[in-house]
Design an enzyme around this catalytic site. Structure first.
Site, PDB file in Angstrom:
ATOM      1  N   LYS A  13       0.830  -1.206   0.000  1.00  7.34           N
ATOM      2  CA  LYS A  13       0.000   0.000   0.000  1.00  7.34           C
ATOM      3  C   LYS A  13       0.868   1.262   0.000  1.00  7.34           C
ATOM      4  O   LYS A  13       0.659   2.186  -0.770  1.00  7.34           O
ATOM      5  CB  LYS A  13      -0.929   0.006   1.239  1.00  7.34           C
ATOM      6  CG  LYS A  13      -1.795  -1.238   1.355  1.00  7.34           C
ATOM      7  CD  LYS A  13      -2.726  -1.190   2.560  1.00  7.34           C
ATOM      8  CE  LYS A  13      -2.035  -1.126   3.907  1.00  7.34           C
ATOM      9  NZ  LYS A  13      -1.225  -2.340   4.231  1.00  7.34           N
ATOM     10  N   ARG A  88      -8.846   0.674  10.218  1.00  4.62           N
ATOM     11  CA  ARG A  88      -8.440  -0.701  10.480  1.00  4.62           C
ATOM     12  C   ARG A  88      -9.462  -1.450  11.315  1.00  4.62           C
ATOM     13  O   ARG A  88      -9.274  -2.636  11.579  1.00  4.62           O
ATOM     14  CB  ARG A  88      -7.114  -0.699  11.239  1.00  4.62           C
ATOM     15  CG  ARG A  88      -5.890  -1.027  10.357  1.00  4.62           C
ATOM     16  CD  ARG A  88      -4.696  -0.781  11.210  1.00  4.62           C
ATOM     17  NE  ARG A  88      -3.533  -1.532  10.932  1.00  4.62           N
ATOM     18  CZ  ARG A  88      -2.453  -1.037  10.315  1.00  4.62           C
ATOM     19  NH1 ARG A  88      -2.462   0.159   9.807  1.00  4.62           N
ATOM     20  NH2 ARG A  88      -1.385  -1.781  10.186  1.00  4.62           N
ATOM     21  N   ARG A 127      11.662  -6.084   4.110  1.00  2.84           N
ATOM     22  CA  ARG A 127      11.471  -4.626   4.002  1.00  2.84           C
ATOM     23  C   ARG A 127      12.572  -3.859   4.729  1.00  2.84           C
ATOM     24  O   ARG A 127      12.946  -4.182   5.855  1.00  2.84           O
ATOM     25  CB  ARG A 127      10.109  -4.238   4.576  1.00  2.84           C
ATOM     26  CG  ARG A 127       9.907  -2.732   4.649  1.00  2.84           C
ATOM     27  CD  ARG A 127       8.460  -2.336   4.701  1.00  2.84           C
ATOM     28  NE  ARG A 127       7.779  -2.783   5.895  1.00  2.84           N
ATOM     29  CZ  ARG A 127       6.473  -2.598   6.123  1.00  2.84           C
ATOM     30  NH1 ARG A 127       5.735  -1.990   5.210  1.00  2.84           N
ATOM     31  NH2 ARG A 127       5.918  -3.038   7.222  1.00  2.84           N
ATOM     32  N   ARG A 160      12.309  -2.445  10.153  1.00  6.18           N
ATOM     33  CA  ARG A 160      11.403  -1.916  11.175  1.00  6.18           C
ATOM     34  C   ARG A 160      11.333  -2.904  12.323  1.00  6.18           C
ATOM     35  O   ARG A 160      11.271  -4.106  12.091  1.00  6.18           O
ATOM     36  CB  ARG A 160      10.004  -1.733  10.561  1.00  6.18           C
ATOM     37  CG  ARG A 160       9.721  -0.324  10.130  1.00  6.18           C
ATOM     38  CD  ARG A 160       8.454  -0.211   9.337  1.00  6.18           C
ATOM     39  NE  ARG A 160       7.264  -0.736  10.002  1.00  6.18           N
ATOM     40  CZ  ARG A 160       6.041  -0.670   9.487  1.00  6.18           C
ATOM     41  NH1 ARG A 160       5.858  -0.098   8.312  1.00  6.18           N
ATOM     42  NH2 ARG A 160       5.009  -1.161  10.130  1.00  6.18           N
ATOM     43  N   ARG A 171       0.727  -9.271  13.814  1.00 10.51           N
ATOM     44  CA  ARG A 171       0.070  -8.260  12.968  1.00 10.51           C
ATOM     45  C   ARG A 171      -0.859  -8.900  11.943  1.00 10.51           C
ATOM     46  O   ARG A 171      -1.914  -8.360  11.634  1.00 10.51           O
ATOM     47  CB  ARG A 171       1.124  -7.379  12.294  1.00 10.51           C
ATOM     48  CG  ARG A 171       1.766  -6.410  13.298  1.00 10.51           C
ATOM     49  CD  ARG A 171       3.060  -5.852  12.794  1.00 10.51           C
ATOM     50  NE  ARG A 171       2.884  -4.976  11.662  1.00 10.51           N
ATOM     51  CZ  ARG A 171       3.811  -4.801  10.718  1.00 10.51           C
ATOM     52  NH1 ARG A 171       4.955  -5.443  10.782  1.00 10.51           N
ATOM     53  NH2 ARG A 171       3.569  -3.979   9.732  1.00 10.51           N
TER      54      ARG A 171
HETATM   55  P1  ADP Z   1       2.402  -1.820   3.235  1.00  9.73           P
HETATM   56  O1  ADP Z   1       2.442  -0.325   3.127  1.00  9.73           O
HETATM   57  O2  ADP Z   1       1.139  -2.398   2.648  1.00  9.73           O
HETATM   58  O3  ADP Z   1       2.686  -2.347   4.616  1.00  9.73           O
HETATM   59  P2  ADP Z   1       4.865  -1.682   1.699  1.00  9.73           P
HETATM   60  O4  ADP Z   1       4.483  -0.783   0.566  1.00  9.73           O
HETATM   61  O5  ADP Z   1       5.716  -1.106   2.775  1.00  9.73           O
HETATM   62  O6  ADP Z   1       3.556  -2.394   2.309  1.00  9.73           O
HETATM   63  O7  ADP Z   1       5.590  -2.961   1.067  1.00  9.73           O
HETATM   64  C1  ADP Z   1       6.125  -4.005   1.886  1.00  9.73           C
HETATM   65  C2  ADP Z   1       7.456  -4.479   1.308  1.00  9.73           C
HETATM   66  O8  ADP Z   1       7.243  -5.139   0.058  1.00  9.73           O
HETATM   67  C3  ADP Z   1       8.439  -3.353   1.033  1.00  9.73           C
HETATM   68  O9  ADP Z   1       9.723  -3.849   1.311  1.00  9.73           O
HETATM   69  C4  ADP Z   1       8.280  -3.061  -0.463  1.00  9.73           C
HETATM   70  O10 ADP Z   1       9.507  -2.622  -1.013  1.00  9.73           O
HETATM   71  C5  ADP Z   1       7.878  -4.426  -1.019  1.00  9.73           C
HETATM   72  N1  ADP Z   1       6.826  -4.365  -2.050  1.00  9.73           N
HETATM   73  C6  ADP Z   1       5.815  -3.476  -2.142  1.00  9.73           C
HETATM   74  N2  ADP Z   1       5.000  -3.788  -3.176  1.00  9.73           N
HETATM   75  C7  ADP Z   1       5.510  -4.910  -3.729  1.00  9.73           C
HETATM   76  C8  ADP Z   1       5.113  -5.750  -4.815  1.00  9.73           C
HETATM   77  N3  ADP Z   1       3.988  -5.496  -5.501  1.00  9.73           N
HETATM   78  N4  ADP Z   1       5.891  -6.806  -5.101  1.00  9.73           N
HETATM   79  C9  ADP Z   1       6.982  -7.090  -4.377  1.00  9.73           C
HETATM   80  N5  ADP Z   1       7.416  -6.363  -3.346  1.00  9.73           N
HETATM   81  C10 ADP Z   1       6.683  -5.283  -3.018  1.00  9.73           C
HETATM   82  P1  AMP Z   2       1.592   0.127   9.560  1.00 11.82           P
HETATM   83  O1  AMP Z   2       2.762   1.013   9.264  1.00 11.82           O
HETATM   84  O2  AMP Z   2       0.343   0.553   8.832  1.00 11.82           O
HETATM   85  O3  AMP Z   2       1.910  -1.336   9.332  1.00 11.82           O
HETATM   86  O4  AMP Z   2       1.253   0.297  11.109  1.00 11.82           O
HETATM   87  C1  AMP Z   2       2.219   0.007  12.104  1.00 11.82           C
HETATM   88  C2  AMP Z   2       1.533  -0.128  13.460  1.00 11.82           C
HETATM   89  O5  AMP Z   2       0.935   1.128  13.841  1.00 11.82           O
HETATM   90  C3  AMP Z   2       0.392  -1.136  13.541  1.00 11.82           C
HETATM   91  O6  AMP Z   2       0.862  -2.462  13.792  1.00 11.82           O
HETATM   92  C4  AMP Z   2      -0.420  -0.575  14.720  1.00 11.82           C
HETATM   93  O7  AMP Z   2       0.178  -0.865  15.964  1.00 11.82           O
HETATM   94  C5  AMP Z   2      -0.317   0.923  14.503  1.00 11.82           C
HETATM   95  N1  AMP Z   2      -1.398   1.464  13.627  1.00 11.82           N
HETATM   96  C6  AMP Z   2      -1.254   2.007  12.396  1.00 11.82           C
HETATM   97  N2  AMP Z   2      -2.428   2.406  11.893  1.00 11.82           N
HETATM   98  C7  AMP Z   2      -3.362   2.077  12.817  1.00 11.82           C
HETATM   99  C8  AMP Z   2      -4.774   2.198  12.891  1.00 11.82           C
HETATM  100  N3  AMP Z   2      -5.490   2.724  11.883  1.00 11.82           N
HETATM  101  N4  AMP Z   2      -5.399   1.746  14.004  1.00 11.82           N
HETATM  102  C9  AMP Z   2      -4.711   1.230  15.026  1.00 11.82           C
HETATM  103  N5  AMP Z   2      -3.381   1.069  15.037  1.00 11.82           N
HETATM  104  C10 AMP Z   2      -2.705   1.489  13.942  1.00 11.82           C
END
Ligand code: ADP
Ligand code: AMP
Length: 235
Positions: A13, A88, A127, A160, A171
């Site tokens: 995303k 969420r 990541r 992270r 998660r």
């Molecule tokens: P989200 O925001 O949904 O948690 P991220 O955009 O941070 O996900 O993506 C998670 C990991 O996967 C990152 O390391 C990113 O570089 C990689 N990634 C994102 N989209 C894709 C994809 N379509 N295919 C492969 N790897 C991806």
């Molecule tokens: P994310 O970067 O979206 O994966 O979020 C990282 C962490 O932040 C999650 O595991 C939750 O602990 C917290 N968090 C992010 N967005 C929300 C939300 N909309 N509601 C509750 N917790 C959240």
């Protein structure tokens, strides 16, 4: 254009939102990023949210809704926004509706990033995030040009804390228990569009180009974004 990106952690995303915020000329609002920013401070809010984020649990709805209400009152959200990682829970989705109603606005489209558990784990495991500018990388799928260094700002890349194996499992569980029901919530409203987020990032991007074209979205820039080397085919 008011968009919600819905899907499990690691679905990609944030990666798409970072590309599309430029093209659509609207801000990318990630509650996860905002909370990580809060965690940098020494404040009451920071102390309140820390244990939830560290354990991979959801921060209480009231706190998140307050953060979102403040953010959506900023002038840069006037023509639209991309919400990533929010809502969420059903309570957050209802809170968002009430908030938007009061502003005479509504969500135009919810993009559901459908992703398999295997892909989620593989993506979160690899990541890497820049400690300075927050840019996302992946060890194999989207590696930086120089190991451990951000292409964009030269900052240091690291994993992270909540992308560690034990927290990732939590998660995913939290997503399935508390967030996945939003798919039906938005489907019932007729604004959900499902995309196959198992595909590599360039393919997902192309699918969105077609979708946004069909919907007649106003693009600020028509340049075709080449994710290029940063795709899964280079894994
Ligand atoms: P989200 O925001 O949904 O948690 P991220 O955009 O941070 O996900 O993506 C998670 C990991 O996967 C990152 O390391 C990113 O570089 C990689 N990634 C994102 N989209 C894709 C994809 N379509 N295919 C492969 N790897 C991806
Ligand atoms: P994310 O970067 O979206 O994966 O979020 C990282 C962490 O932040 C999650 O595991 C939750 O602990 C917290 N968090 C992010 N967005 C929300 C939300 N909309 N509601 C509750 N917790 C959240």
């Amino acid at each position: 254009m008011k968009l919600i990106l819905l899907g499990p952690p690691g679905a990609g995303k944030g990666t798409q939102a970072e590309i599309w915020k430029e093209k659509l000329g609207i801000p990318h609002i990630s509650t996860g990023d905002m909370l990580r920013q809060v965690l940098q401070e020494d404040s009451l809010l920071s102390r309140k949210v820390k244990p939830f984020v560290e354990k991979g649990e959801l921060v209480p709805d009231e706190i998140i809704l307050e953060i979102i209400e403040n953010r959506l009152s900023s002038a840069d959200t006037k023509i639209g926004f991309i919400l990533d990682g929010f809502p969420r829970t059903l309570k957050q989705a209802q809170g968002l509706e009430d908030l938007l109603k009061g502003m005479n606005k509504q969500i135009d489209l919810v993009l559901y990033f459908a992703t398999s558990i295997e892909k989620i784990i593989e993506r979160l495991r690899g990541r890497l995030v820049c400690s300075q500018c927050g840019m996302n990388y992946h060890l194999k799928n989207m590696p930086p040009k120089k190991e451990g260094v951000c292409d964009k700002c030269g900052g240091r890349l690291s994993q992270r804390e909540d992308d560690r194996e034990e927290t990732v499992r939590k998660r995913i569980e939290v997503y399935l228990q508390q967030t996945a029901e939003l798919i039906e919530f938005y489907r019932a409203k007729g604004i959900l569009h499902t995309i196959d987020a198992n595909k590599d990032a360039q393919e997902v991007y192309k699918e969105l180009v077609l979708l946004f074209g069909k919907k007649g979205f106003n693009l600020k820039s028509n340049d075709f974004h080449k994710i290029g080397e940063r795709t899964e085919s280079h894994a």
